[in-house]
Design a protein around this motif. Structure first.
Motif, short mmCIF file in Angstrom:
data_model
loop_
_atom_site.label_atom_id
_atom_site.label_comp_id
_atom_site.label_asym_id
_atom_site.label_seq_id
_atom_site.Cartn_x
_atom_site.Cartn_y
_atom_site.Cartn_z
N PRO A 82 -3.59 6.34 -8.30
CA PRO A 82 -4.61 5.36 -7.89
C PRO A 82 -4.96 4.37 -8.99
N ARG A 107 -0.39 -6.42 -15.43
CA ARG A 107 -1.21 -6.14 -14.25
C ARG A 107 -2.68 -6.35 -14.56
N SER A 151 -3.33 4.66 -2.75
CA SER A 151 -4.41 5.44 -2.17
C SER A 151 -4.31 6.90 -2.61
N ALA A 208 -6.30 -5.03 -12.88
CA ALA A 208 -7.07 -4.25 -11.92
C ALA A 208 -8.41 -4.93 -11.69
N THR A 260 -3.41 0.87 -9.22
CA THR A 260 -3.82 -0.21 -8.31
C THR A 260 -4.20 -1.45 -9.10
N LYS A 291 0.19 -7.72 -5.06
CA LYS A 291 -0.84 -6.67 -5.08
C LYS A 291 -0.26 -5.31 -4.76
N LEU A 346 0.85 -1.19 0.00
CA LEU A 346 0.00 0.00 0.00
C LEU A 346 0.89 1.24 0.00
N THR A 359 -1.56 -1.38 -4.12
CA THR A 359 -2.69 -0.50 -3.86
C THR A 359 -2.18 0.91 -3.67
#
Length: 120
Positions: A87, A37, A119, A39, A90, A115, A10, A117
């Motif tokens: 963002p 990737r 923000s 999403a 992600t 993963k 994150l 993420t």
């Protein structure tokens, strides 16, 4: 061929992460490598490509200028340095081996994914 991706997590928008992919079970230098990737709710997409000896790289337009792919032959690893994260970056990121030299990119071998993420 086995691929083990790591380094996801994150991070706040504008931050950086470095993904690493450990290659084993084959002759590392004979494989072009790449990152893809996926999403949530979307299809898996190409992110970055690096040729067998690292002389050629290619990036999706959405990450060009922010992401850098490299390979370390001494450690049989492929790295993806991700800067200025947004963002929309992600996703679950997958390392791949035996990536096709032309678009659309495909691959013969896939790692398990890590993963990321971002923000806002």
């Amino acid at each position: 061929v086995q691929l083990q991706a790591s380094g996801g997590g994150l991070v706040q928008a504008g931050g950086s992460l470095r993904l690493s992919c450990a290659f084993s079970g084959g002759t590392y230098s004979t494989y072009a490598m790449g990152w893809f990737r996926q999403a949530p709710g979307k299809e898996r997409e190409f992110v970055a490509y690096i040729s067998r000896y690292g002389g050629i790289t290619d990036y999706a337009d959405s990450v060009k200028g922010r992401f850098t792919i490299s390979r370390d032959s001494a450690k049989n690893t492929v790295l993806l340095q991700m800067n200025s994260l947004k963002p929309e970056d992600t996703a679950v990121y997958y390392c791949a081996a035996g990536v096709s030299p032309e678009r659309p990119r495909a691959a013969n071998y896939w790692g398990q994914g890590t993963k990321v993420t971002v923000s806002s």
